[in-house]
Design a protein around this motif. Structure first.
Motif, PDB file in Angstrom:
ATOM      1  N   CYS A 135       1.189  -9.610   8.494  1.00 49.04           N
ATOM      2  CA  CYS A 135       1.469  -9.570   7.055  1.00 49.04           C
ATOM      3  C   CYS A 135       2.447  -8.437   6.783  1.00 49.04           C
ATOM      4  CB  CYS A 135       0.183  -9.380   6.256  1.00 49.04           C
ATOM      5  SG  CYS A 135       0.423  -9.479   4.486  1.00 49.04           S
ATOM      6  N   LEU A 136       3.554  -8.729   6.163  1.00 45.25           N
ATOM      7  CA  LEU A 136       4.576  -7.743   5.841  1.00 45.25           C
ATOM      8  C   LEU A 136       4.393  -7.253   4.405  1.00 45.25           C
ATOM      9  CD1 LEU A 136       7.760  -9.436   7.351  1.00 45.25           C
ATOM     10  CD2 LEU A 136       6.207  -7.822   8.448  1.00 45.25           C
ATOM     11  N   LYS A 137       4.810  -6.014   4.165  1.00 47.52           N
ATOM     12  CA  LYS A 137       4.797  -5.423   2.837  1.00 47.52           C
ATOM     13  C   LYS A 137       6.231  -5.123   2.413  1.00 47.52           C
ATOM     14  CE  LYS A 137       0.191  -3.368   3.010  1.00 47.52           C
ATOM     15  NZ  LYS A 137      -0.599  -2.124   2.836  1.00 47.52           N
ATOM     16  N   PHE A 138       6.473  -5.285   1.118  1.00 52.20           N
ATOM     17  CA  PHE A 138       7.802  -5.101   0.556  1.00 52.20           C
ATOM     18  C   PHE A 138       7.756  -4.015  -0.493  1.00 52.20           C
ATOM     19  CE2 PHE A 138       7.606  -9.390   2.182  1.00 52.20           C
ATOM     20  CZ  PHE A 138       8.830  -9.584   2.769  1.00 52.20           C
ATOM     21  N   GLU A 139       8.589  -2.993  -0.345  1.00 51.76           N
ATOM     22  CA  GLU A 139       8.718  -1.958  -1.350  1.00 51.76           C
ATOM     23  C   GLU A 139       9.806  -2.360  -2.337  1.00 51.76           C
ATOM     24  OE1 GLU A 139       9.461   1.775   0.424  1.00 51.76           O
ATOM     25  OE2 GLU A 139       7.570   1.837   1.550  1.00 51.76           O
ATOM     26  N   THR A 140       9.480  -2.407  -3.600  1.00 53.74           N
ATOM     27  CA  THR A 140      10.419  -2.830  -4.646  1.00 53.74           C
ATOM     28  C   THR A 140      10.701  -1.665  -5.567  1.00 53.74           C
ATOM     29  OG1 THR A 140       8.598  -3.617  -6.031  1.00 53.74           O
ATOM     30  CG2 THR A 140       9.607  -5.207  -4.537  1.00 53.74           C
ATOM     31  N   GLU A 141      11.864  -1.704  -6.158  1.00 52.98           N
ATOM     32  CA  GLU A 141      12.258  -0.701  -7.133  1.00 52.98           C
ATOM     33  C   GLU A 141      13.127  -1.363  -8.172  1.00 52.98           C
ATOM     34  OE1 GLU A 141      16.142   1.061  -4.735  1.00 52.98           O
ATOM     35  OE2 GLU A 141      14.356   2.301  -5.006  1.00 52.98           O
TER      36      GLU A 141
END
Length: 330
Positions: free
Chosen positions: A322-328
C-alpha cells in the motif's frame, strides 16, 4: 462495381488482383467471402499502395490455400532518402536543386551529387576517394586498369595518371558557380563514383498524428505506424527536453497528451480513496470518493496523475503493498 468495404475493381473472378492493377490505400487486395455471405476480405493499410507485381497462389502443409500479392512502387528522389557508396559512405539527401544551380567545370560537366569531404577522415573511407581518382584518370585516358582488392594500383600511379591528363597531383580542378557564374577560389575534386539507393526512405519513416488509438491497459498511445500509433518519446528525448529547460513541453508530451488521469487521496491517512456508492441511511444513498481505511468521505482531494502511475499503484495494492501520497495545495 463499388462496395462499402472497399473497391474491388481490380479483382478477378477468383478474388485475387490481376498483375498490373493499381491499388490504393483501403482497396481490397484479397477477396474472401464465406458460404454464408460474410466478408473476410483483406484490405491494404493506410501506408500501403502500389502496382501489383506478382500474385502467387499456393497451399501449406494443412492444405489451406495461401495467396501472396507483391506490390511495387515507383518513387522519385526526395529530401531524406538514404544513399550509400560501395565503401559504406552513407548519407541522406539534404537538398534537391536544379542542374543550372550546380557548379560546373570548363568542359560543362555538372556533378550529380555533392558530398561533404569531412566524411572521408571521420568515416575512414579513403578507398572511395581512390576509386573516384582512378576512375577519373581511366575516363580521361581511355585506358583500363586491373583494380581488384588483390592488386590495387598504388597512389603514385593514380596521381601520375591524373597529372598526365592535365590536372594537379590529386585531380582538383577549378569550377564555376552555377548561381553567380563566378569562378570558385578553391579547387574541387570531381570524379565518377558508384552510389546505390537504400530502402530507408523518408516516405516510410515519416510519422505524424494528432490523436489516435490508445492501449486498452495502459491508456497510452500505441506504437505501430500501421495502427495510427504515435512516435515513441523515450528517455533520451526526455533528457533533451530537460537540457533545453522545456519542462512545460515535456509535461504536455508525456502527461497531458498521453495518459492523463485523476486519483482521489485521503489527506488523513494519505491513501487512495475510491469512488463508490454508499448508504447514508435507509432512505439516502451517496456516490462519491470514500476512504475505506478512515471510513470517511472528508478531507479527500483529487490529484492529476498519469494513468500508468495509477495502474502501478493498483498492481502493487494487489500484491499487498500500500502506497501513501503526500499532497499539498498550490
Amino acid at each position: 462495381m463499388q462496395s462499402k468495404r472497399g473497391r474491388v475493381d481490380s479483382l478477378d473472378s477468383d478474388g485475387l488482383p490481376y498483375v498490373g492493377a493499381s491499388l490504393q490505400s483501403g482497396d481490397i487486395v484479397i477477396g474472401k467471402v464465406t458460404e454464408s455471405g460474410e466478408d473476410h476480405s483483406e484490405k491494404l493499410k493506410h501506408t500501403e499502395k502500389g502496382m501489383v507485381e506478382k500474385v502467387v497462389l499456393s497451399a501449406n502443409h494443412d492444405g489451406v490455400n495461401v495467396a501472396n500479392v507483391t506490390l511495387r512502387q515507383s518513387r522519385s528522389l526526395c529530401v531524406g532518402d538514404k544513399f550509400a557508396s560501395m565503401h559504406g559512405q552513407k548519407g541522406v539527401v539534404g537538398l534537391l536543386d536544379s542542374q543550372e544551380n550546380f557548379p560546373f567545370t570548363r568542359q560543362g560537366i555538372v556533378p550529380d551529387m555533392v558530398i561533404n569531404p569531412h566524411g572521408f577522415p571521420t568515416r575512414q573511407t579513403p578507398g572511395q576517394l581512390l576509386e573516384a581518382a582512378l576512375g577519373k584518370g581511366i575516363a580521361l585516358g581511355g585506358t583500363s586498369r586491373y583494380a581488384t582488392p588483390f592488386t590495387t594500383p598504388s597512389l603514385d600511379v593514380i596521381t601520375e595518371q591524373l597529372h598526365r591528363a592535365g590536372f594537379s597531383r590529386w585531380g582538383g580542378e577549378s569550377v564555376l558557380n552555377g548561381q553567380t557564374g563566378e569562378r570558385t577560389r578553391a579547387l574541387v575534386f570531381m570524379g565518377p563514383t558508384f552510389y546505390q539507393r537504400l530502402t530507408h526512405m523518408a516516405e516510410d519513416k515519416v510519422k505524424f498524428r494528432n490523436t489516435g488509438p490508445v492501449h486498452p491497459l495502459t491508456r497510452q498511445p500505441v506504437e505501430d505506424k500501421k495502427r495510427f500509433g504515435g512516435v515513441k518519446f523515450g528517455e533520451m528525448e526526455r533528457d533533451c527536453m530537460l537540457a533545453h529547460g522545456a519542462a512545460a513541453n515535456l509535461h504536455e508530451r508525456l502527461f497531458m497528451l498521453s495518459d492523463f488521469s485523476q486519483m482521489h487521496i485521503c489527506q488523513s491517512c494519505q491513501r487512495v480513496a475510491n469512488v463508490i456508492e454508499r448508504d447514508v441511511d435507509r432512505w439516502k444513498k451517496l456516490r462519491g470518493p470514500y476512504c475505506p481505511f478512515c471510513r470517511s468521505a472528508e478531507n479527500i482531494v483529487r490529484i492529476n496523475v498519469p494513468y500508468g502511475a495509477k495502474l502501478l499503484y493498483q498492481e502493487l495494492f494487489c500484491m499487498g503493498i500500500c502506497l501513501k501520497f503526500e499532497t499539498e495545495f498550490r
